[in-house]
Scaffold this active site. Structure first.
Site, short mmCIF file in Angstrom:
data_model
loop_
_atom_site.label_atom_id
_atom_site.label_comp_id
_atom_site.label_asym_id
_atom_site.label_seq_id
_atom_site.Cartn_x
_atom_site.Cartn_y
_atom_site.Cartn_z
N ARG A 104 16.67 13.29 -15.44
CA ARG A 104 18.07 13.66 -15.53
C ARG A 104 18.85 12.44 -15.98
O ARG A 104 18.81 11.40 -15.31
CB ARG A 104 18.51 14.13 -14.15
N THR A 108 25.23 12.01 -18.05
CA THR A 108 25.54 13.40 -18.45
C THR A 108 24.95 14.43 -17.48
O THR A 108 25.35 15.59 -17.50
CB THR A 108 24.97 13.69 -19.85
C1 PRP Z 1 15.36 15.03 -9.88
C2 PRP Z 1 14.66 16.22 -9.26
C3 PRP Z 1 14.87 17.31 -10.27
C4 PRP Z 1 16.24 16.98 -10.81
C5 PRP Z 1 17.24 17.91 -10.18
O1 PRP Z 1 14.56 14.47 -10.84
O2 PRP Z 1 13.32 15.99 -8.95
O3 PRP Z 1 13.91 17.32 -11.30
O4 PRP Z 1 16.54 15.62 -10.42
O5 PRP Z 1 18.49 17.77 -10.74
P1 PRP Z 1 19.17 18.89 -11.64
O6 PRP Z 1 18.98 20.19 -10.93
O7 PRP Z 1 20.60 18.45 -11.71
O8 PRP Z 1 18.51 18.88 -12.99
P2 PRP Z 1 14.97 13.10 -11.60
O9 PRP Z 1 15.69 13.44 -12.87
O10 PRP Z 1 15.65 12.18 -10.67
O11 PRP Z 1 13.56 12.54 -12.06
P3 PRP Z 1 12.34 12.00 -11.15
O12 PRP Z 1 11.73 13.20 -10.48
O13 PRP Z 1 11.43 11.41 -12.16
O14 PRP Z 1 12.87 11.00 -10.18
N1 URA Z 2 17.86 14.79 -7.78
C1 URA Z 2 17.50 14.29 -6.58
O1 URA Z 2 16.40 13.71 -6.43
N2 URA Z 2 18.35 14.41 -5.55
C2 URA Z 2 19.55 15.04 -5.67
O2 URA Z 2 20.29 15.14 -4.67
C3 URA Z 2 19.91 15.55 -6.93
C4 URA Z 2 19.04 15.42 -7.96
#
Ligand code: PRP
Ligand code: URA
Length: 209
Positions: A104, A108
């Site tokens: 993410r 944005t």
């Molecule tokens: C986190 C989580 C989801 C996403 C959720 O991943 O594991 O994939 O954020 O957020 P959203 O519903 O707003 O899309 P992150 O992007 O932090 O990546 P990571 O798992 O590699 O830490």
């Molecule tokens: N991704 C995470 O890991 N935690 C949150 O609270 C939102 C997005």
């Protein structure tokens, strides 16, 4: 409209509380995610169809029920979804596993795709998407769209913690998906984090940051 299932068994609620606790260290956090994923898989497989087979007990021949040849694929969203895979495989040991890498964007909040690797027979399988966090719903929606775009059949999304915003986004974009959560939280904060949530699931699983 895809149905929402809140898996609020007392054992799950108990474990979620310790996941939320900021003093829970990486090792215990990983174990809790694994255990909750197993308990949620029990709920998420409740609709699996059965067929009858004949077995011989030591006493007599009898009818028994077995799962009717369900072909399942698990699709963790990297990174954090990986933490749920082994827990689900404990109940579905013959499931195949595909991976979708999304992160993410911090500003944005939009998902950025960086990796997709799916089993060769993925289009023949019923797919369950795994990700501990459903925040804006951008990542889950993107993963489900990637799968549908490749002719696959995602049917379920399993998340540990969801925000109402993410739930609504997935239900609107993909009304055919059943959503399983361990907890439905209050809201997102100004940084897109779930409140009360558990912080950054990937960082807490892997000890980054
Ligand atoms: C986190 C989580 C989801 C996403 C959720 O991943 O594991 O994939 O954020 O957020 P959203 O519903 O707003 O899309 P992150 O992007 O932090 O990546 P990571 O798992 O590699 O830490
Ligand atoms: N991704 C995470 O890991 N935690 C949150 O609270 C939102 C997005």
């Amino acid at each position: 409209m895809g149905r929402l299932h809140v898996c609020d068994h007392p054992l799950i609620q108990h474990k979620v509380t310790f996941l939320r606790d900021k003093n829970t260290e990486t090792k215990q956090f990983r174990e809790l995610v694994d255990e909750i994923a197993t308990l949620m898989a029990y709920e998420a497989t409740r609709d699996f169809p059965l067929e009858t087979i004949r077995v011989e007990t030591p006493v007599i021949e009898a009818d028994g029920k077995v799962i009717a040849g369900r072909m399942v694929g698990l699709i963790p969203i990297l990174r954090a979804g990986l933490g749920m895979v082994d827990g689900v495989l404990k109940l579905l040991p013959s499931a195949r596993v595909g991976h979708i890498g999304l992160y993410r964007d911090e500003v944005t909040l939009q998902p950025v795709e960086y990796y997709v690797s799916l089993p060769t027979d993925v289009t023949e399988r019923e797919l369950i998407v795994l990700d501990p966090m459903l925040a804006t719903g951008g990542s889950a929606n993107a993963a489900i769209s990637i799968l549908k775009g490749r002719g696959c059949r995602p049917t379920k999304l399993m998340c540990l913690i969801a925000a109402p915003e993410g739930l609504k986004a997935v239900q609107e974009a993909h009304p055919d998906i059943d959503i399983f959560v361990a907890a439905l939280d209050s809201h997102l904060n100004e940084h897109g984090y779930i409140v009360p949530g558990l912080g950054d699931a990937g960082d807490r699983l892997y000890g980054t940051k």
